[in-house]
Design a protein around this motif. Structure first.
Motif, PDB file in Angstrom:
ATOM      1  N   SER A 274      29.827 -38.848  80.476  1.00 38.51           N
ATOM      2  CA  SER A 274      28.658 -38.030  80.848  1.00 38.51           C
ATOM      3  C   SER A 274      29.104 -36.652  81.338  1.00 38.51           C
ATOM      4  O   SER A 274      28.479 -35.631  81.030  1.00 38.51           O
ATOM      5  CB  SER A 274      27.868 -38.709  81.970  1.00 38.51           C
ATOM      6  N   GLN A 277      30.294 -34.769  78.226  1.00 34.76           N
ATOM      7  CA  GLN A 277      29.317 -34.542  77.161  1.00 34.76           C
ATOM      8  C   GLN A 277      28.010 -33.921  77.680  1.00 34.76           C
ATOM      9  O   GLN A 277      27.352 -33.203  76.956  1.00 34.76           O
ATOM     10  CB  GLN A 277      29.020 -35.895  76.482  1.00 34.76           C
ATOM     11  N   LEU A 278      27.655 -34.218  78.940  1.00 35.47           N
ATOM     12  CA  LEU A 278      26.346 -33.752  79.452  1.00 35.47           C
ATOM     13  C   LEU A 278      26.484 -32.956  80.754  1.00 35.47           C
ATOM     14  O   LEU A 278      25.500 -32.790  81.477  1.00 35.47           O
ATOM     15  CB  LEU A 278      25.416 -34.949  79.702  1.00 35.47           C
ATOM     16  N   ASN A 325      25.077 -46.759  70.505  1.00 33.34           N
ATOM     17  CA  ASN A 325      24.192 -45.935  71.340  1.00 33.34           C
ATOM     18  C   ASN A 325      24.553 -46.083  72.818  1.00 33.34           C
ATOM     19  O   ASN A 325      24.307 -47.126  73.409  1.00 33.34           O
ATOM     20  CB  ASN A 325      22.740 -46.359  71.126  1.00 33.34           C
ATOM     21  N   LYS A 336      20.155 -40.248  79.920  1.00 41.07           N
ATOM     22  CA  LYS A 336      19.870 -39.906  78.518  1.00 41.07           C
ATOM     23  C   LYS A 336      20.283 -41.115  77.687  1.00 41.07           C
ATOM     24  O   LYS A 336      21.415 -41.625  77.852  1.00 41.07           O
ATOM     25  CB  LYS A 336      20.691 -38.665  78.145  1.00 41.07           C
ATOM     26  N   CYS A 339      22.953 -41.933  73.042  1.00 38.42           N
ATOM     27  CA  CYS A 339      23.963 -40.880  72.866  1.00 38.42           C
ATOM     28  C   CYS A 339      25.110 -41.398  71.986  1.00 38.42           C
ATOM     29  O   CYS A 339      25.564 -42.523  72.155  1.00 38.42           O
ATOM     30  CB  CYS A 339      24.547 -40.464  74.220  1.00 38.42           C
ATOM     31  N   LYS A 340      25.565 -40.557  71.081  1.00 32.03           N
ATOM     32  CA  LYS A 340      26.714 -40.911  70.231  1.00 32.03           C
ATOM     33  C   LYS A 340      27.976 -40.354  70.893  1.00 32.03           C
ATOM     34  O   LYS A 340      27.949 -39.235  71.418  1.00 32.03           O
ATOM     35  CB  LYS A 340      26.570 -40.299  68.828  1.00 32.03           C
TER      36      LYS A 340
END
Ligand code: GLY
Length: 355
Positions: A274, A277-278, A325, A336, A339-340
């Motif tokens: 996370s 990626q986020l 996922n 979220k 997510c891939k």
């Protein structure tokens, strides 16, 4: 403590729970009542449970072996045979007295026997109180692959009596704490902070924390009972966590991890992913890792293990159209779904966990 209602069924707490059960049994006219136990709950929980029931002489006991390795269709067949031999019929009731294996398997057995009979969950482990017994997921493992076979089916009621936790081993307590930490991470930062410092807590505080954890789960499953979207967030840490759990179960050289112990690792990995990626906040990532390391220690996993664990991701139940996922976090309380994630980032996350 006030009962919590989810969809059509209620979760009752402490002394209230046996009043609710006895009044339900008195008015329901079941032809037969069965209590499903495992070898541990037979020894530690059954006599107390029966002492709370108005007519315990009418109850038949069915026992299964304890442990995740017995959460199989073969064990179900054994229980179905026992129900049949003991003249179970469509108006029978099963009371599942045990941890997550007993409540998941017993709910599944009840949902299929004679095309479905009623069941009640009496969770005796922390994990089953805050997660497994609530929300209607029932089922068994397929070999060592977790929860591959099952149905959604709701119990008549759930009875949460923390007296059963008095005989629960420490590692089982920690296993349950992982799902409570998860509830904080996905929904409620204040609850997460409370869960990170349990040193000053008493047993009464634990009752309150369990209650709040169930409210968080209720909030999610009432909005999305069939897991089309929001409910997937309850799988935070479970994509890699389940793969790690299955891998350790199937590999005799690895120490067997309890569900929550594997999910705790999965949550550190998912939080690192996370962060990358986020943009999950870095300081919180380190705090989450430290909290989990303090509670669960470090589980030794090697590069060879990582590859085999990644291979197992293809069996995750959230996969669709061949895609894996992940549930990730933008921040504590903000998830979220779907997510891939590249395998290279998963390997980086394992390195972070180990560092
Ligand atoms: N244990 C996750 C869920 O009930 O959805």
């Amino acid at each position: 403590m006030e009962s919590i209602t989810i969809q059509d069924y209620a979760i009752h707490f402490k002394s209230e729970c046996y009043k609710a059960l006895n009044s339900y049994l008195d008015t329901s006219n079941f032809s037969k009542m069965f209590v499903l136990v495992d070898t541990n709950t037979h020894q530690h929980c059954l006599s107390y449970f029966l002492s709370q029931i108005n007519a315990p002489q009418n109850i038949e006991i069915i026992e299964i072996e304890a442990g995740e390795a017995n959460k199989t269709i073969d064990t179900c067949t054994g229980v179905w045979n026992a129900l049949s031999e003991l003249s179970g019929d469509r108006k029978s009731l099963i009371i599942n007295l045990g941890g997550g294996v007993v409540t998941d398997l017993g709910g599944f057995v009840a949902s299929c026997f004679k095309r479905g009979i009623k069941f009640i969950n009496v969770p005796t482990s922390l994990l089953a109180m805050v997660d497994a017994s609530v929300g209607g997921k029932t089922g068994v493992d397929l070999g060592t692959l977790k929860n591959q076979i099952g149905v959604m089916s709701f119990s008549e009621m759930v009875l949460v009596d923390t007296k059963y936790l008095e005989t629960l081993p420490q590692n089982e307590m920690r296993s349950g704490l992982a799902e409570m930490l998860k509830h904080g991470l996905i929904q409620d930062e204040a609850y997460w902070h409370k869960m990170t410092d349990l040193s000053q807590f008493t047993l009464d505080d634990l009752d309150q924390l369990i209650y709040e954890s169930i409210l968080i789960k209720k909030n999610v499953v009432t909005q999305d009972p069939n897991e089309n979207g929001l409910r997937k967030t309850l799988n935070y840490g479970h994509t890699l966590g389940h793969a790690i759990e299955s891998y350790c179960l199937s590999n005799p050289k690895k120490e067997t991890l309890l569900h929550g112990e594997a999910i705790a690792i999965g949550m550190v990995l998912a939080t690192y992913i996370s962060y990358k990626q986020l943009n999950f906040p870095e300081a919180k990532l380190h705090q989450i890792k430290q909290t989990i390391r303090d509670m669960y220690g470090l589980v030794e996993l090697t590069n060879g293990d990582y590859q085999e664990i990644i291979e197992l991701l293809k069996f995750d139940k959230k996969n669709t159209h061949g895609n894996i996922n992940f549930v990730l976090l933008e921040d504590i309380g903000t998830c979220k779904i779907d997510c891939k994630v590249e395998n290279s980032l998963i390997l980086e996350a394992f390195a972070y966990y180990k560092a």
